[in-house]
Motif scaffolding. Structure first.
Motif, PDB file in Angstrom:
ATOM      1  N   GLN A  94      45.590 -21.259  86.653  1.00 52.23           N
ATOM      2  CA  GLN A  94      44.651 -20.667  87.761  1.00 52.23           C
ATOM      3  C   GLN A  94      45.106 -19.321  88.168  1.00 52.23           C
ATOM      4  O   GLN A  94      44.123 -18.780  88.748  1.00 52.23           O
ATOM      5  CB  GLN A  94      44.785 -21.411  88.991  1.00 52.23           C
ATOM      6  CG  GLN A  94      44.458 -23.019  88.785  1.00 52.23           C
ATOM      7  CD  GLN A  94      44.377 -23.670  90.314  1.00 52.23           C
ATOM      8  OE1 GLN A  94      44.069 -22.786  91.304  1.00 52.23           O
ATOM      9  NE2 GLN A  94      44.823 -24.830  90.269  1.00 52.23           N
ATOM     10  N   ASP A  96      44.383 -16.189  86.806  1.00 46.61           N
ATOM     11  CA  ASP A  96      43.754 -15.237  86.720  1.00 46.61           C
ATOM     12  C   ASP A  96      42.506 -15.631  87.423  1.00 46.61           C
ATOM     13  O   ASP A  96      41.587 -14.386  87.887  1.00 46.61           O
ATOM     14  CB  ASP A  96      43.061 -15.437  85.295  1.00 46.61           C
ATOM     15  CG  ASP A  96      44.128 -14.561  84.327  1.00 46.61           C
ATOM     16  OD1 ASP A  96      44.983 -13.886  84.661  1.00 46.61           O
ATOM     17  OD2 ASP A  96      44.012 -14.829  83.127  1.00 46.61           O
ATOM     18  N   SER A  97      42.269 -16.683  88.170  1.00 41.22           N
ATOM     19  CA  SER A  97      40.987 -16.748  89.217  1.00 41.22           C
ATOM     20  C   SER A  97      41.783 -16.571  90.745  1.00 41.22           C
ATOM     21  O   SER A  97      40.768 -16.451  91.511  1.00 41.22           O
ATOM     22  CB  SER A  97      40.861 -18.203  89.120  1.00 41.22           C
ATOM     23  OG  SER A  97      41.719 -18.916  89.465  1.00 41.22           O
ATOM     24  N   LEU A  98      42.882 -15.953  90.825  1.00 42.45           N
ATOM     25  CA  LEU A  98      43.491 -15.815  92.220  1.00 42.45           C
ATOM     26  C   LEU A  98      43.250 -14.225  92.396  1.00 42.45           C
ATOM     27  O   LEU A  98      43.068 -13.697  91.545  1.00 42.45           O
ATOM     28  CB  LEU A  98      44.856 -16.240  92.284  1.00 42.45           C
ATOM     29  CG  LEU A  98      45.160 -17.782  91.983  1.00 42.45           C
ATOM     30  CD1 LEU A  98      46.504 -18.030  92.026  1.00 42.45           C
ATOM     31  CD2 LEU A  98      44.515 -18.704  93.172  1.00 42.45           C
ATOM     32  N   THR A 102      47.375 -12.031  95.137  1.00 37.47           N
ATOM     33  CA  THR A 102      47.969 -13.280  94.871  1.00 37.47           C
ATOM     34  C   THR A 102      49.053 -12.918  93.668  1.00 37.47           C
ATOM     35  O   THR A 102      50.193 -13.408  93.788  1.00 37.47           O
ATOM     36  CB  THR A 102      47.330 -14.310  94.847  1.00 37.47           C
ATOM     37  OG1 THR A 102      46.598 -14.550  95.999  1.00 37.47           O
ATOM     38  CG2 THR A 102      48.152 -15.613  94.672  1.00 37.47           C
ATOM     39  N   ARG A 103      48.404 -12.355  92.678  1.00 43.13           N
ATOM     40  CA  ARG A 103      49.023 -12.222  91.459  1.00 43.13           C
ATOM     41  C   ARG A 103      50.320 -11.021  91.734  1.00 43.13           C
ATOM     42  O   ARG A 103      51.113 -11.278  90.980  1.00 43.13           O
ATOM     43  CB  ARG A 103      47.883 -11.753  90.296  1.00 43.13           C
ATOM     44  CG  ARG A 103      46.997 -12.733  90.235  1.00 43.13           C
ATOM     45  CD  ARG A 103      45.955 -12.467  88.706  1.00 43.13           C
ATOM     46  NE  ARG A 103      45.323 -11.107  88.999  1.00 43.13           N
ATOM     47  CZ  ARG A 103      44.083 -10.901  89.351  1.00 43.13           C
ATOM     48  NH1 ARG A 103      43.437 -11.768  89.656  1.00 43.13           N
ATOM     49  NH2 ARG A 103      43.675  -9.760  89.490  1.00 43.13           N
ATOM     50  N   ASP A 127      39.998 -14.662 102.764  1.00 42.61           N
ATOM     51  CA  ASP A 127      40.490 -14.861 101.169  1.00 42.61           C
ATOM     52  C   ASP A 127      41.842 -15.263 100.997  1.00 42.61           C
ATOM     53  O   ASP A 127      42.091 -15.931  99.913  1.00 42.61           O
ATOM     54  CB  ASP A 127      39.886 -13.563 100.466  1.00 42.61           C
ATOM     55  CG  ASP A 127      38.256 -13.348 100.346  1.00 42.61           C
ATOM     56  OD1 ASP A 127      37.617 -14.313 100.685  1.00 42.61           O
ATOM     57  OD2 ASP A 127      37.906 -12.165 100.243  1.00 42.61           O
ATOM     58  N   ASP A 131      43.550 -18.475  99.097  1.00 44.77           N
ATOM     59  CA  ASP A 131      44.529 -18.526  97.831  1.00 44.77           C
ATOM     60  C   ASP A 131      45.811 -19.348  98.501  1.00 44.77           C
ATOM     61  O   ASP A 131      46.264 -20.106  97.595  1.00 44.77           O
ATOM     62  CB  ASP A 131      44.872 -17.281  97.395  1.00 44.77           C
ATOM     63  CG  ASP A 131      44.133 -16.737  96.305  1.00 44.77           C
ATOM     64  OD1 ASP A 131      42.974 -17.354  95.926  1.00 44.77           O
ATOM     65  OD2 ASP A 131      44.410 -15.507  95.657  1.00 44.77           O
ATOM     66  N   LYS A 134      45.275 -22.713  97.859  1.00 39.39           N
ATOM     67  CA  LYS A 134      45.165 -23.036  96.213  1.00 39.39           C
ATOM     68  C   LYS A 134      46.640 -23.259  95.816  1.00 39.39           C
ATOM     69  O   LYS A 134      46.880 -24.264  95.126  1.00 39.39           O
ATOM     70  CB  LYS A 134      44.358 -21.979  95.326  1.00 39.39           C
ATOM     71  CG  LYS A 134      42.881 -21.994  95.804  1.00 39.39           C
ATOM     72  CD  LYS A 134      42.355 -20.815  94.871  1.00 39.39           C
ATOM     73  CE  LYS A 134      40.859 -20.969  95.031  1.00 39.39           C
ATOM     74  NZ  LYS A 134      40.099 -19.634  94.194  1.00 39.39           N
TER      75      LYS A 134
END
Length: 146
Positions: A94, A96-98, A102-103, A127, A131, A134
């Motif tokens: 997941q 790459d979708s965050l 977050t990354r 947002d 995350d 998630k």
């Protein structure tokens, strides 16, 4: 900015927490709790853990499993959570979708285990909250809907 509630001798009541966070951050904290309540058997307690650096916050769990802490700050709250090595396949799938934030936080995590680590995620907007939720779902799969 983002000063925490660091007076251990003065346990905050709900009004003091609301006043510190401000209305937008307090609403997000309530949304976070609603998410946890909807998906887990939520436990939470007001705590002053880890000495004077972290301050007052809620400790959240599911039954006997610890999820995270949410530390109260002026205008925000910071979620501190650990994702262990067992969470890495789901997180990597997941990542790459965050959000970029977050990354970047994950890249700068405090390491724990082979690949896992601790995150300190300051929730400043909706947002960020999405995350964080998630990440919680990666940590522990939500219970099935009733």
């Amino acid at each position: 900015m983002y000063e925490r509630m660091l007076n251990k001798a003065e346990q905050p009541d709900e009004q003091a927490i609301r006043d510190t966070l401000t209305s937008a951050a307090y609403a997000r904290l309530n949304q976070f709790e609603a998410f946890l309540n909807a998906n887990y058997s939520l436990t939470h307690a007001l705590k002053f853990p880890f000495g004077n650096k972290y301050g007052w916050g809620y400790k959240y769990g599911h039954k006997s499993k610890h999820f995270c802490y949410a530390f109260f700050e002026e205008g925000a709250f910071t979620v501190m959570l650990q994702l262990g090595d067992d969470c890495m396949p789901a997180l990597i799938a997941q990542l790459d979708s965050l959000l970029l934030k977050t990354r970047e936080l994950w890249a700068k995590r405090y390491p724990c285990g082979e690949q896992g680590g601790w995150l300190h995620y300051r929730v400043l907007d909706d947002d960020d909250l999405v995350d964080v939720c998630k990440l919680i779902q990666i940590k522990l799969t939500p219970r099935p809907p009733k």
